[in-house]
Design an enzyme around this catalytic site. Structure first.
Site, PDB file in Angstrom:
ATOM      1  N   CYS A  79       0.800  -1.233   0.000  1.00 40.54           N
ATOM      2  CA  CYS A  79       0.000   0.000   0.000  1.00 40.54           C
ATOM      3  C   CYS A  79       0.829   1.278   0.000  1.00 40.54           C
ATOM      4  O   CYS A  79       0.709   2.094  -0.898  1.00 40.54           O
ATOM      5  CB  CYS A  79      -0.901   0.065   1.224  1.00 40.54           C
ATOM      6  SG  CYS A  79      -1.954  -1.342   1.427  1.00 40.54           S
ATOM      7  N   HIS A 142      -2.664   6.750   4.223  1.00 38.65           N
ATOM      8  CA  HIS A 142      -1.529   5.834   4.422  1.00 38.65           C
ATOM      9  C   HIS A 142      -0.183   6.354   3.929  1.00 38.65           C
ATOM     10  O   HIS A 142       0.713   5.577   3.576  1.00 38.65           O
ATOM     11  CB  HIS A 142      -1.815   4.450   3.791  1.00 38.65           C
ATOM     12  CG  HIS A 142      -1.171   3.352   4.579  1.00 38.65           C
ATOM     13  ND1 HIS A 142      -1.274   2.013   4.235  1.00 38.65           N
ATOM     14  CD2 HIS A 142      -0.400   3.396   5.697  1.00 38.65           C
ATOM     15  CE1 HIS A 142      -0.608   1.300   5.108  1.00 38.65           C
ATOM     16  NE2 HIS A 142      -0.067   2.109   5.996  1.00 38.65           N
TER      17      HIS A 142
END
Ligand SMILES: *[C@@H]1O[C@H](CO)[C@@H](O)[C@H](O)[C@H]1NC(C)=O
Ligand SMILES: *[C@@H]1O[C@H](CO)[C@@H](O)[C@H](O)[C@H]1NC(C)=O
Length: 597
Positions: A79, A142
């Site tokens: 990610c 993130h």
């Protein structure tokens, strides 16, 4: 010019003729952009990419109205680095947002972690803000939160060009399902034995001192309070902080959920812990509201809808649970598709469809190893491509769905097979929208070499033969594991390192925290002395490497090895902060709290 379309050829030709450049006349307001990002979605999980048992009518509808990319590649199989690459059009190794072999933390683990996308990197949001767009992020970020002391403000995406943020600061983790026990004491553990002994000693000492030294009751209570505060802090650290405390992330399951299961609005926590059931619907409603609010504005908008699905843990609003043919994972896909439907319907309802470029993709391939506590698979399916999430190099970890739609400007139902990258988003959008290139828009980007490139011509005109020559590097963490060369009608891929799969599979065991690592004897093979070469143009599933004694092998491998040598000597990869423990660990003094939850 070669273009595949579901419509008769004539209408495709008309569509292209209508849209030949200049794409946007100078006087016209540039288009809006809606980026929809799925998390860990396997390319084999999507109806229009060949899955006939999972229902993704809304993704299929998007593809039917635009251009479907069949060879679309993420820059990383995890990610944090993949998202950073998509937002900056640059390999994350260039700015250290990848770990190296020193540490197992492969993504940013905590809201209060220090590590973040460096502030001098320029994101698509920063570029579009400079072009007078209204910019919003709904969903998962993130890329680091930049919390200040006591976590009073954690501006995260607001530091990278977003005007507004509503969503998940880090990512969803399995631990978010909770609740987890707070009071724990394992008396077998030597740390607790020491603690228990110290406590006994303290109490006895205090009792004796009271009678011997004739302490006043007040003093005794004060001493009791002080010593017990100290003992509590000791117990807390022994139970909840440090590696091996249950969670992978250097804290216990309880602390991980308490510290990180939060929803932010702007720089503040507004929900803690996250109510998972219905999250997908809440994020979609938030984006719908944004579209409603900005439909009539003079300024164009950039809405980044970054979905929580289909990352673990699996959760589904009760009304949708059990509807799919593929268990909890299938339910998650179909719920995700439903929220894409909400966005597409909203564009239509608010009259934004023709003025909005929509881009849909996933940050990486499906996580093959992921299973739930009850053994049910909760990871994606990468079709016939080998490997998956966390594996740098193998196709399954990086080849993802990719769709661009802009009615009236891009052909409908077209398919592009030429290799493209998620990193192409920024240059492509600026090009399609008729905006100046990044370096003009944001002068501080002048020294930033972009690894993505505009694919506007591929999107408007389809595959051309032969395609433009292009080289893409595939990293696993900071290391280069493979390189792809598009040349003539060939798509070569050379591996210099390979993961070791478990016998008879293309994965490394089972478990939601399991993935093949790129380092270490157990998981990885260094084959840089004798690279493997494939030609994906006729061997897309990497079944048979090219014979090392052939002239083709010798020529291409020599060319690519020279290229890598030159790359390594000219491109600087900093020592990554993501491998520095103080930079990634939980920092209590930067922990944001929810004061109104
Ligand atoms: C469709 O997706 C499900 C869930 O990932 C998978 O089990 C199934 O094999 C896929 N079907 C095809 C035809 O790829
Ligand atoms: C943004 O707006 C400012 C002020 O209205 C204007 O000077 C500038 O040219 C605009 N930028 C772009 C890229 O349109």
């Amino acid at each position: 010019m070669k273009i595949r379309t579901d419509l008769p050829l004539l209408s495709a030709v008309i569509a292209i003729a209508l849209t030949s450049s200049p794409l946007v006349s100078a006087a016209k307001r540039p288009p809006n952009i809606l980026v929809i990002l799925a998390d860990d979605l396997g390319i084999g999980d999507v109806g229009c990419y060949g899955n006939d048992t999972i229902k993704t009518p809304n993704i299929n509808r998007l593809a039917a109205g635009g251009v479907k990319l069949t060879h679309h590649l993420a820059a990383a199989p995890m990610c944090t680095p993949s998202r950073a690459a998509m937002m900056t059009a640059r390999y994350p190794a260039r700015y250290g947002l990848v770990p190296n072999e020193r540490l197992e933390t492969v993504v940013i683990p905590h809201i209060s972690s220090k590590v973040a996308l460096p502030l001098d990197e320029v994101t698509l949001a920063t570029a579009l803000k400079a072009a007078n767009y209204t910019t919003a992020l709904v969903g998962k970020w993130h890329l680091g939160m930049y919390c200040n002391l006591f976590g009073l403000s954690c501006p995260g995406p607001l530091k990278h060009g977003f005007d507004t943020f509503y969503g998940i600061p880090v990512t969803l983790f399995m631990e978010f399902r909770g609740p987890h026990p707070f009071w724990e004491c394992n008396i077998q553990d030597p740390a607790f034995q020491k603690l228990a002994f110290t406590w006994l000693l303290t109490v006895v000492t205090l009792v004796i001192s009271k009678s011997k030294l004739k302490l006043r009751l007040f003093t005794l209570i004060l001493l009791l309070l002080l010593t017990h505060t100290f003992l509590f802090a000791w117990w807390f650290v022994a139970t909840h902080v440090g590696l091996g405390k249950g969670s992978l992330w250097g804290v216990s399951n309880w602390l991980h959920r308490a510290a990180n299961s939060k929803i932010f609005r702007q720089d503040k926590v507004v929900e803690s812990p996250i109510e998972l059931d219905g999250l997908s619907q809440r994020l979609a409603a938030e984006s719908r509201q944004f579209l409603a609010d900005h439909a009539k504005n003079d300024r164009p908008f950039f809405l980044f809808h970054s979905m929580a699905h289909v990352h673990t843990p699996m959760f589904t609003a009760p009304y949708r649970a059990g509807l799919s043919k593929h268990g909890r994972y299938g339910d998650n896909i179909e719920e995700m598709d439903e929220s894409i439907g909400v966005l597409l319907d909203s564009l239509k309802e608010f009259g934004l469809e023709d003025d909005t470029l929509v881009y849909f993709t996933s940050d990486q391939g499906g996580h093959l190893e992921a299973i739930d506590d009850d053994g049910q698979r909760i990871g994606g399916h990468n079709g016939r491509f080998k490997g998956g999430k966390a594996q740098g190099g193998p196709e399954g970890g990086i080849r993802v769905a990719g769709i661009y739609r802009w009615p009236g400007h891009l052909p409908k139902g077209a398919v592009v097979d030429t290799p493209t990258s998620l990193m192409d988003l920024m240059p492509t959008f600026l090009d399609l929208a008729g905006l100046p290139p990044l370096k003009e828009l944001v002068p501080s980007a002048a020294n930033k070499d972009l690894d993505g490139r505009s694919i506007a011509d591929l999107l408007t005109q389809g595959d051309v033969s032969p395609p433009k020559e292009r080289i893409m590097i595939h990293h696993c963490r900071q290391a280069i594991r493979a390189v792809r060369l598009v040349r003539g009608d060939h798509i070569y891929k050379m591996y210099v390192g390979k993961v070791k799969w478990h016998e008879g599979s293309t994965q490394c065991g089972w478990g939601h925290t399991t993935g093949c690592a790129c380092y270490g004897e157990e998981f990885h093979r260094d084959i840089s002395h004798e690279p493997e070469l494939y030609d994906l143009s006729f061997d897309p599933y990497e079944d048979e490497p090219i014979d090392p004694s052939s002239t083709e092998y010798k020529e291409i491998v020599a060319f690519l090895q020279d290229y890598l040598k030159e790359w390594k000597s000219s491109v600087y990869y900093p020592d990554p902060p993501m491998s520095n423990i103080p930079d990634v660990m939980w920092r209590p003094h930067y922990q944001p709290m929810c004061w109104s939850c």
